[in-house]
Design an enzyme around this catalytic site. Structure first.
Site, PDB file in Angstrom:
ATOM      1  N   ASN A   9       0.870  -1.174   0.000  1.00 43.17           N
ATOM      2  CA  ASN A   9       0.000   0.000   0.000  1.00 43.17           C
ATOM      3  C   ASN A   9       0.907   1.224   0.000  1.00 43.17           C
ATOM      4  O   ASN A   9       1.454   1.594   1.030  1.00 43.17           O
ATOM      5  CB  ASN A   9      -0.900  -0.025   1.248  1.00 43.17           C
ATOM      6  CG  ASN A   9      -1.788   1.203   1.332  1.00 43.17           C
ATOM      7  OD1 ASN A   9      -1.868   1.991   0.398  1.00 43.17           O
ATOM      8  ND2 ASN A   9      -2.469   1.361   2.466  1.00 43.17           N
ATOM      9  N   LYS A  11       0.094   4.194  -0.377  1.00 42.38           N
ATOM     10  CA  LYS A  11      -0.587   5.391   0.156  1.00 42.38           C
ATOM     11  C   LYS A  11      -0.286   6.583  -0.767  1.00 42.38           C
ATOM     12  O   LYS A  11      -0.219   6.406  -1.983  1.00 42.38           O
ATOM     13  CB  LYS A  11      -0.172   5.635   1.604  1.00 42.38           C
ATOM     14  CG  LYS A  11      -0.387   4.382   2.458  1.00 42.38           C
ATOM     15  CD  LYS A  11      -0.228   4.598   3.928  1.00 42.38           C
ATOM     16  CE  LYS A  11      -0.453   3.279   4.648  1.00 42.38           C
ATOM     17  NZ  LYS A  11      -0.399   3.411   6.103  1.00 42.38           N
ATOM     18  N   HIS A  97      -9.804   1.269   4.391  1.00 43.13           N
ATOM     19  CA  HIS A  97      -8.558   1.475   5.131  1.00 43.13           C
ATOM     20  C   HIS A  97      -8.837   2.443   6.285  1.00 43.13           C
ATOM     21  O   HIS A  97      -9.612   3.395   6.143  1.00 43.13           O
ATOM     22  CB  HIS A  97      -7.465   2.031   4.211  1.00 43.13           C
ATOM     23  CG  HIS A  97      -6.125   2.003   4.861  1.00 43.13           C
ATOM     24  ND1 HIS A  97      -5.730   2.955   5.764  1.00 43.13           N
ATOM     25  CD2 HIS A  97      -5.113   1.105   4.789  1.00 43.13           C
ATOM     26  CE1 HIS A  97      -4.518   2.648   6.204  1.00 43.13           C
ATOM     27  NE2 HIS A  97      -4.124   1.526   5.633  1.00 43.13           N
ATOM     28  N   GLU A  99      -7.246   4.858   7.461  1.00 41.88           N
ATOM     29  CA  GLU A  99      -6.991   6.279   7.194  1.00 41.88           C
ATOM     30  C   GLU A  99      -8.185   6.908   6.492  1.00 41.88           C
ATOM     31  O   GLU A  99      -8.549   8.050   6.748  1.00 41.88           O
ATOM     32  CB  GLU A  99      -5.700   6.422   6.369  1.00 41.88           C
ATOM     33  CG  GLU A  99      -4.471   6.154   7.238  1.00 41.88           C
ATOM     34  CD  GLU A  99      -3.285   5.566   6.518  1.00 41.88           C
ATOM     35  OE1 GLU A  99      -3.204   5.617   5.275  1.00 41.88           O
ATOM     36  OE2 GLU A  99      -2.403   5.020   7.221  1.00 41.88           O
ATOM     37  N   GLU A 169      -6.054  -4.728  10.374  1.00 40.40           N
ATOM     38  CA  GLU A 169      -5.019  -3.739  10.650  1.00 40.40           C
ATOM     39  C   GLU A 169      -5.326  -3.027  11.965  1.00 40.40           C
ATOM     40  O   GLU A 169      -6.130  -2.092  11.999  1.00 40.40           O
ATOM     41  CB  GLU A 169      -4.973  -2.704   9.521  1.00 40.40           C
ATOM     42  CG  GLU A 169      -4.706  -3.319   8.167  1.00 40.40           C
ATOM     43  CD  GLU A 169      -4.096  -2.298   7.227  1.00 40.40           C
ATOM     44  OE1 GLU A 169      -2.967  -2.518   6.793  1.00 40.40           O
ATOM     45  OE2 GLU A 169      -4.733  -1.273   6.960  1.00 40.40           O
ATOM     46  N   GLY A 175       1.928   2.344  10.835  1.00 38.50           N
ATOM     47  CA  GLY A 175       2.872   3.451  10.674  1.00 38.50           C
ATOM     48  C   GLY A 175       3.525   3.881  11.982  1.00 38.50           C
ATOM     49  O   GLY A 175       4.183   4.916  12.043  1.00 38.50           O
ATOM     50  N   SER A 215       2.852  -2.134  10.400  1.00 43.78           N
ATOM     51  CA  SER A 215       4.298  -2.197  10.616  1.00 43.78           C
ATOM     52  C   SER A 215       4.909  -3.565  10.293  1.00 43.78           C
ATOM     53  O   SER A 215       5.840  -4.008  10.971  1.00 43.78           O
ATOM     54  CB  SER A 215       4.658  -1.756  12.043  1.00 43.78           C
ATOM     55  OG  SER A 215       4.241  -0.431  12.259  1.00 43.78           O
TER      56      SER A 215
HETATM   57  P1  PGA Z   1       2.391   0.310   7.737  1.00 48.28           P
HETATM   58  O1  PGA Z   1       0.955   0.554   7.041  1.00 48.28           O
HETATM   59  O2  PGA Z   1       2.925  -0.968   7.195  1.00 48.28           O
HETATM   60  O3  PGA Z   1       3.195   1.524   7.340  1.00 48.28           O
HETATM   61  O4  PGA Z   1       2.149   0.249   9.218  1.00 48.28           O
HETATM   62  C1  PGA Z   1       0.080  -0.508   6.859  1.00 48.28           C
HETATM   63  C2  PGA Z   1      -1.164  -0.006   6.167  1.00 48.28           C
HETATM   64  O5  PGA Z   1      -1.699   1.038   6.575  1.00 48.28           O
HETATM   65  O6  PGA Z   1      -1.635  -0.608   5.184  1.00 48.28           O
END
Ligand code: PGA
Length: 254
Positions: A9, A11, A97, A99, A169, A175, A215
């Site tokens: 991803n 982003k 997601h 976010e 998640e 993140g 992560s």
């Molecule tokens: P990350 O993000 O691996 O940077 O923690 C995962 C995601 O949001 O898909």
């Protein structure tokens, strides 16, 4: 046997040039993915065509969108429909997601509509669920995630959920560098599968790939993907570094 999947991803990161370079580096390495393994690249909309072009001819690597509209078409400036994605030959889309749930106020009901639009267009959703820190600390994460699944997916038929993809998640691990322990991941993935089995039967639940996100990196992928109900990962930060994502792909269970 359900698919083992490494999903990147990106982003809102990378220029097109940087993205193409990353894809070139990844393609240049020998992954020897078997027919039960998939690599998926969820990239920003303007990069879908160039990334698809890089992956042309590969049977187990695909570009994916990071979102689609809950509406079919019409006066929705700035939105992209599932049908548009399908018209450029995109077969996967991330839906829900955390976010987008947070910054774009996407509710479980809106996400149910997005899932519907994806199915109508013949696109496979990668449906995200997961709890924030407060819910984890209160110990109510199981019922929280169960509600997300029920309100966004339980109107679907058994046939639609066959071979479906879910990404768990935990928001507190996205993140942040904090990863759920492999035991915590396994516990929630088994819970998700049991919730699906209660509604749709064991056979359907067993066909669904449940990815872990939060992560994931080269250093922890083998341990997390080694859990029996973890079928790969949805990877943010580490998917932007060729060596990291390569190692993550190579950590998928055979
Ligand atoms: P990350 O993000 O691996 O940077 O923690 C995962 C995601 O949001 O898909």
């Amino acid at each position: 046997m359900r698919k083992q999947i490494a999903a990147a991803n990106w982003k809102m990161n990378l220029s097109l040039e940087q993205g193409e370079q990353l894809m070139d580096e990844l393609i240049a390495s020998d992954h020897s993915l078997n027919s039960n393994q998939l690599a998926i690249f969820a990239v920003p909309f303007p990069y879908l065509l160039p990334v698809s072009k890089k992956l042309a001819g590969k049977t187990n690597a695909f570009a994916a969108a990071q979102n689609c509209s809950a509406n079919k078409n019409g006066a929705y400036t700035g939105e992209v429909s599932a049908e548009m994605l399908r018209s450029i030959d995109i077969h996967y889309v991330i839906i829900g997601h955390s976010e987008r749930r947070e910054y774009n106020h996407e509710t479980n009901g809106i996400l149910a509509e997005k899932v519907n639009r994806a199915f109508e267009a013949g696109i496979k959703p990668i449906f995200c669920c997961g709890e924030p820190l407060g819910i984890r600390e209160a110990g109510t994460q199981n019922s929280f995630v169960e509600t997300q699944l029920k309100e966004s997916l339980f109107h679907l038929t058994k046939e639609q959920l066959q071979d479906f993809i879910i990404a768990y998640e935990p928001i507190w691990a996205i993140g942040t560098g904090k990863t759920a322990s492999s035991a915590q991941a396994q516990e929630m993935h088994a819970h998700i599968r049991s919730v699906l089995a209660a509604q749709y039967g064991k056979e359907t639940a067993d066909s669904i790939s449940i990815l872990y996100g939060g992560s994931v990196k080269a250093a922890n992928a083998t341990e997390i993907f080694g859990q029996p109900d973890v079928d790969g990962g949805l990877v943010g930060g580490a998917s932007l570094i060729a060596a990291e994502f390569n190692a993550i792909i190579n950590s998928l269970r055979k």
